[in-house]
Design an enzyme around this catalytic site. Structure first.
Site, PDB file in Angstrom:
ATOM      1  CG  ASP A 228      -0.324  -0.499   2.492  1.00  0.00           C
ATOM      2  OD1 ASP A 228       0.922  -0.541   2.555  1.00  0.00           O
ATOM      3  OD2 ASP A 228      -1.046  -0.830   3.431  1.00  0.00           O
TER       4      ASP A 228
ATOM      5  CG  HIS B 250      -5.981  -2.212   8.620  1.00  0.00           C
ATOM      6  ND1 HIS B 250      -6.116  -0.917   9.073  1.00  0.00           N
ATOM      7  CD2 HIS B 250      -4.665  -2.484   8.756  1.00  0.00           C
ATOM      8  CE1 HIS B 250      -4.943  -0.451   9.448  1.00  0.00           C
ATOM      9  NE2 HIS B 250      -4.050  -1.396   9.271  1.00  0.00           N
TER      10      HIS B 250
ATOM     11  CG  ASN C 126      -9.208  -1.482  11.603  1.00  0.00           C
ATOM     12  OD1 ASN C 126      -8.266  -2.130  11.183  1.00  0.00           O
ATOM     13  ND2 ASN C 126      -9.609  -0.345  11.049  1.00  0.00           N
TER      14      ASN C 126
HETATM   15  C1  F6R Z   1       1.223  -1.246   6.036  1.00  0.00           C
HETATM   16  C2  F6R Z   1       0.165  -2.236   6.236  1.00  0.00           C
HETATM   17  C3  F6R Z   1      -0.727  -2.146   7.423  1.00  0.00           C
HETATM   18  C4  F6R Z   1       0.044  -2.445   8.730  1.00  0.00           C
HETATM   19  C5  F6R Z   1      -0.880  -2.351   9.929  1.00  0.00           C
HETATM   20  C6  F6R Z   1      -0.132  -2.559  11.228  1.00  0.00           C
HETATM   21  O1  F6R Z   1       1.927  -1.500   4.836  1.00  0.00           O
HETATM   22  O2  F6R Z   1       0.013  -3.087   5.420  1.00  0.00           O
HETATM   23  O3  F6R Z   1      -1.776  -3.061   7.286  1.00  0.00           O
HETATM   24  O4  F6R Z   1       0.607  -3.730   8.645  1.00  0.00           O
HETATM   25  O5  F6R Z   1      -1.505  -1.100   9.954  1.00  0.00           O
HETATM   26  O6  F6R Z   1       0.717  -1.477  11.437  1.00  0.00           O
HETATM   27  P1  F6R Z   1       1.699  -1.427  12.683  1.00  0.00           P
HETATM   28  O7  F6R Z   1       2.731  -2.458  12.437  1.00  0.00           O
HETATM   29  O8  F6R Z   1       2.284  -0.040  12.646  1.00  0.00           O
HETATM   30  O9  F6R Z   1       0.899  -1.708  13.907  1.00  0.00           O
END
Ligand code: F6R
Length: 236
Positions: free
Chosen positions: A66, A131, A129
């Site tokens: 992303d 994602h 959440n």
């Molecule tokens: C970013 C991505 C997001 C993160 C997620 C967790 O490329 O794919 O889905 O993996 O937001 O982020 P952290 O590791 O900062 O808790």
């Protein structure tokens, strides 16, 4: 499959080993990469392995999950900046083999993945959440690369990269859930108690759009690696 490690460091070491083995088996491997705080330790370990000669990356191809919309590629909060800083600039990876989804280029991004032969190993984190990538709750399990609206929770979680919530982008480009599920192998790393609920729901709950990470239950070769704090809510 779920592998629970005592500490975040042990979980990171386990994920790093899978990445290193993948490259050792196939020097021209196609890697799907993630950003976020969870991944910093992974890139640190990969760079260390690369410097010690144990990780040849010249022939690898990468597709990041992303990127934010409406920010310059060298903006300090951009995922391109993160990847350059934590990984790309510290290795011999070929810049022409690095790919990010970009607005208007959704079909080209999906085509580039197909032309590269598909993703061998997709690395994933998980949002509080549920994602994966920026596929927020409610994303279709058949979604492909597209522009998405970020939830307030996700923007808050990432606001420190932009100085304030107001300056945090509202939209991003992301690989879709179906794009992620097309990868031959998927590995999700979750560390810390703040991921406990999302992870338990993704693992124990039904496959549903309300928790995008639950889609991994449909993948024949998905490995979830976590520390004991993130695993605390899992029942099964
Ligand atoms: C970013 C991505 C997001 C993160 C997620 C967790 O490329 O794919 O889905 O993996 O937001 O982020 P952290 O590791 O900062 O808790």
């Amino acid at each position: 499959m779920i592998a629970v490690h005592r500490t975040a460091e042990e979980a990171e070491a386990a994920v790093t080993s899978v990445l290193i083995e993948t490259i050792a088996r196939k020097a021209d491997a196609v890697l799907g990469l993630a950003t976020g705080k969870t991944m910093i330790g992974i890139y640190h370990r990969l760079v260390r392995a690369h410097r010690h000669g144990g990780l040849p990356l010249a022939r690898a191809t990468t597709f990041n999950l992303d990127e934010y919309c409406d920010i310059a590629p060298d903006h300090p909060g951009a995922f391109r900046t993160y990847m350059r800083h934590h990984f790309f600039a510290k290795t011999n990876i070929d810049p022409s083999r690095i790919h990010f989804p970009a607005e208007g280029g959704e079909a080209a991004f999906e085509r580039a993945i197909r032309i590269a032969g598909g993703i061998d190993l997709q690395l994933l984190g998980i949002g509080r959440n549920g994602h994966i990538g920026f596929n927020e709750p409610g994303s279709s399990l058949t979604s492909r690369t597209r522009k998405v609206h970020l939830t307030p929770m996700t923007r808050e979680a990432n606001a420190e990269d932009f100085g304030s919530l107001e300056r945090t982008p509202t939209h991003a480009m992301t690989m879709g859930i179906a794009t992620i599920l097309d990868a031959r192998r998927v590995i999700l790393l979750a560390t810390g108690a703040h991921k406990r609920h999302a992870l338990a729901d993704a693992v124990d709950g039904p496959v549903r759009a309300g928790n995008p990470a639950s889609a991994l239950q449909r993948h024949p070769n998905a490995l979830i690696v976590c520390d004991s704090a993130a695993a605390a809510g899992i029942e099964v």
